[in-house]
Motif scaffolding. Structure first.
Motif, PDB file in Angstrom:
ATOM      1  N   ASP A   7       7.312   1.005  17.257  1.00 37.65           N
ATOM      2  CA  ASP A   7       8.511   1.763  17.621  1.00 37.65           C
ATOM      3  C   ASP A   7       8.997   1.464  19.036  1.00 37.65           C
ATOM      4  N   SER A   8       8.534   0.380  19.632  1.00 36.58           N
ATOM      5  CA  SER A   8       8.881   0.100  21.030  1.00 36.58           C
ATOM      6  C   SER A   8      10.371  -0.133  21.230  1.00 36.58           C
ATOM      7  N   LEU A   9      11.059  -0.657  20.220  1.00 33.73           N
ATOM      8  CA  LEU A   9      12.500  -0.917  20.320  1.00 33.73           C
ATOM      9  C   LEU A   9      13.314   0.211  19.682  1.00 33.73           C
ATOM     10  N   TRP A  10      12.799   1.421  19.783  1.00 32.92           N
ATOM     11  CA  TRP A  10      13.431   2.565  19.131  1.00 32.92           C
ATOM     12  C   TRP A  10      14.863   2.791  19.630  1.00 32.92           C
ATOM     13  N   SER A  11      15.068   2.754  20.941  1.00 34.55           N
ATOM     14  CA  SER A  11      16.388   3.054  21.490  1.00 34.55           C
ATOM     15  C   SER A  11      17.267   1.816  21.498  1.00 34.55           C
ATOM     16  N   ASP A  12      18.546   2.023  21.818  1.00 35.61           N
ATOM     17  CA  ASP A  12      19.476   0.893  21.888  1.00 35.61           C
ATOM     18  C   ASP A  12      19.464   0.244  23.270  1.00 35.61           C
ATOM     19  N   ASN A  13      18.553   0.680  24.145  1.00 32.78           N
ATOM     20  CA  ASN A  13      18.365   0.049  25.447  1.00 32.78           C
ATOM     21  C   ASN A  13      17.333  -1.060  25.272  1.00 32.78           C
ATOM     22  N   LEU A  14      17.802  -2.269  25.027  1.00 32.92           N
ATOM     23  CA  LEU A  14      16.904  -3.376  24.695  1.00 32.92           C
ATOM     24  C   LEU A  14      15.975  -3.715  25.845  1.00 32.92           C
ATOM     25  N   GLU A  15      16.493  -3.722  27.073  1.00 31.43           N
ATOM     26  CA  GLU A  15      15.658  -4.068  28.219  1.00 31.43           C
ATOM     27  C   GLU A  15      14.501  -3.085  28.368  1.00 31.43           C
ATOM     28  N   ASN A  16      14.789  -1.799  28.213  1.00 30.04           N
ATOM     29  CA  ASN A  16      13.734  -0.796  28.312  1.00 30.04           C
ATOM     30  C   ASN A  16      12.747  -0.936  27.156  1.00 30.04           C
ATOM     31  N   GLY A  17      13.266  -1.194  25.961  1.00 26.44           N
ATOM     32  CA  GLY A  17      12.404  -1.333  24.790  1.00 26.44           C
ATOM     33  C   GLY A  17      11.463  -2.517  24.903  1.00 26.44           C
ATOM     34  N   THR A  18      11.974  -3.645  25.380  1.00 26.72           N
ATOM     35  CA  THR A  18      11.105  -4.813  25.517  1.00 26.72           C
ATOM     36  C   THR A  18      10.057  -4.597  26.606  1.00 26.72           C
ATOM     37  N   LYS A  19      10.422  -3.840  27.648  1.00 29.47           N
ATOM     38  CA  LYS A  19       9.436  -3.510  28.690  1.00 29.47           C
ATOM     39  C   LYS A  19       8.318  -2.646  28.101  1.00 29.47           C
ATOM     40  N   ILE A  20       8.676  -1.689  27.257  1.00 22.39           N
ATOM     41  CA  ILE A  20       7.679  -0.851  26.608  1.00 22.39           C
ATOM     42  C   ILE A  20       6.766  -1.703  25.719  1.00 22.39           C
ATOM     43  N   ALA A  21       7.362  -2.642  24.977  1.00 23.25           N
ATOM     44  CA  ALA A  21       6.567  -3.534  24.131  1.00 23.25           C
ATOM     45  C   ALA A  21       5.589  -4.343  24.976  1.00 23.25           C
ATOM     46  N   GLN A  22       6.049  -4.848  26.103  1.00 26.85           N
ATOM     47  CA  GLN A  22       5.168  -5.611  26.994  1.00 26.85           C
ATOM     48  C   GLN A  22       4.027  -4.744  27.510  1.00 26.85           C
ATOM     49  N   ASP A  23       4.337  -3.487  27.876  1.00 23.88           N
ATOM     50  CA  ASP A  23       3.311  -2.579  28.385  1.00 23.88           C
ATOM     51  C   ASP A  23       2.250  -2.301  27.320  1.00 23.88           C
ATOM     52  N   ILE A  24       2.691  -2.084  26.081  1.00 29.15           N
ATOM     53  CA  ILE A  24       1.750  -1.786  24.999  1.00 29.15           C
ATOM     54  C   ILE A  24       0.863  -2.991  24.704  1.00 29.15           C
ATOM     55  N   VAL A  25       1.458  -4.168  24.667  1.00 31.34           N
ATOM     56  CA  VAL A  25       0.676  -5.383  24.430  1.00 31.34           C
ATOM     57  C   VAL A  25      -0.318  -5.589  25.569  1.00 31.34           C
ATOM     58  N   LYS A  26       0.114  -5.383  26.787  1.00 34.99           N
ATOM     59  CA  LYS A  26      -0.768  -5.523  27.947  1.00 34.99           C
ATOM     60  C   LYS A  26      -1.932  -4.544  27.854  1.00 34.99           C
ATOM     61  N   TYR A  27      -1.668  -3.293  27.514  1.00 29.85           N
ATOM     62  CA  TYR A  27      -2.710  -2.267  27.445  1.00 29.85           C
ATOM     63  C   TYR A  27      -3.764  -2.621  26.403  1.00 29.85           C
ATOM     64  N   ASN A  28      -3.333  -3.166  25.272  1.00 33.97           N
ATOM     65  CA  ASN A  28      -4.244  -3.412  24.148  1.00 33.97           C
ATOM     66  C   ASN A  28      -4.910  -4.782  24.181  1.00 33.97           C
ATOM     67  N   THR A  29      -4.272  -5.761  24.795  1.00 36.54           N
ATOM     68  CA  THR A  29      -4.811  -7.127  24.764  1.00 36.54           C
ATOM     69  C   THR A  29      -5.131  -7.695  26.132  1.00 36.54           C
ATOM     70  N   ASN A  30      -4.680  -6.999  27.182  1.00 37.29           N
ATOM     71  CA  ASN A  30      -4.808  -7.481  28.568  1.00 37.29           C
ATOM     72  C   ASN A  30      -4.042  -8.779  28.793  1.00 37.29           C
ATOM     73  N   ILE A  31      -3.002  -9.020  27.970  1.00 34.61           N
ATOM     74  CA  ILE A  31      -2.148 -10.187  28.138  1.00 34.61           C
ATOM     75  C   ILE A  31      -0.829  -9.743  28.758  1.00 34.61           C
ATOM     76  N   SER A  32      -0.515 -10.276  29.928  1.00 35.30           N
ATOM     77  CA  SER A  32       0.770 -10.008  30.564  1.00 35.30           C
ATOM     78  C   SER A  32       1.791 -11.029  30.073  1.00 35.30           C
ATOM     79  N   THR A  33       3.021 -10.594  29.864  1.00 38.29           N
ATOM     80  CA  THR A  33       4.076 -11.487  29.382  1.00 38.29           C
ATOM     81  C   THR A  33       5.259 -11.473  30.338  1.00 38.29           C
TER      82      THR A  33
END
Length: 237
Positions: A104-130
């Motif tokens: 649900d990271s891209l839930w809102s129509d604010n794409l920049e914010n949504g992609t930042k949330i996706a990056q944060d979640i991936v970082k938290y779970n995999t320790n991979i920064s993008t």
């Protein structure tokens, strides 16, 4: 046999070409910015779920790029992947979501914010920064298939069905993982594009899909610099 990185890269190749052609960045600037290692987060979305944004994240990949060369590609399965440090919005909570999942990271129509949330979640779970995010919708993949078809995925003809439905059928009928199903389909698109010099048709379809908002890159200008540095021909090879 085509390498895995070439197969998965085909999923985003049209976006790569589009961004590069569209912005026409300076090579020297790109060379300076993209030396070393960088990671690109690719989000494959499903817009059929009701939400304000571009769609639910159905599958993701992290593409490692070192000095302009594509290296490892890590599949990211969104199921259950969340970051407890993020609080869902009130409208998400009204839908019963008490955690902010990658799905649900891209839930809102604010794409920049949504992609930042996706990056944060991936970082938290995999320790991979993008560094960058590419978002691709089934509509864009469907257009690529139509442009270079007929397309065969794992021996099956892809016709009269949306790409996302085909991927789900490949999973349910053949036991493929979502990552494998996407790789199989990307291989089929690649094979079809190589026949009868269909790469120009693939690029044309991508340009149209980009203009229609069905493929996106955040931040777009930085991604275009990566394309300039890596080079079109090596990515399309």
């Amino acid at each position: 046999m085509v390498s895995k990185k070439k197969i998965v890269l085909l999923v985003i190749i049209a976006i790569i070409v589009v961004i590069g052609v569209y912005f026409l960045v300076n090579y020297q600037q790109a060379q300076q910015n993209f030396k070393g290692e960088h990671n690109i987060l690719v989000l494959c979305t499903d817009p059929s779920e009701n939400r304000p944004g571009i769609g639910a994240v159905d599958m993701a990949f992290v593409v490692d790029v070192t000095d302009g060369k594509v290296g490892n590609i890590t599949p990211i399965y969104p199921g259950g992947m969340t970051d407890p440090n993020l609080t869902p919005t009130s409208d998400m909570q009204a839908e019963g979501l008490n955690q902010w999942y990658l799905h649900d990271s891209l839930w809102s129509d604010n794409l920049e914010n949504g992609t930042k949330i996706a990056q944060d979640i991936v970082k938290y779970n995999t320790n991979i920064s993008t560094d960058m995010v590419v978002v691709v919708t089934p509509t864009a993949i469907d257009a690529m298939i139509d442009a270079v078809g007929p397309v065969y995925s794992n021996g099956q003809l892809v016709e009269n069905v949306s790409s996302i439905d085909f991927l789900r059928e490949d999973q349910s009928n053949n036991g493929a993982t979502r990552g494998d199903a996407i790789e199989n389909l990307a291989q089929g698109i690649k094979d079809a594009a190589q026949k009868n010099n269909n790469k120009p048709a693939l690029i044309k379809a991508a340009l149209e899909q980009y203009s229609q908002g069905n493929i996106k890159a955040v931040p777009a200008d930085e991604f275009s610099q990566f394309v300039s540095y890596a080079g079109f021909n090596s990515l399309l090879g």
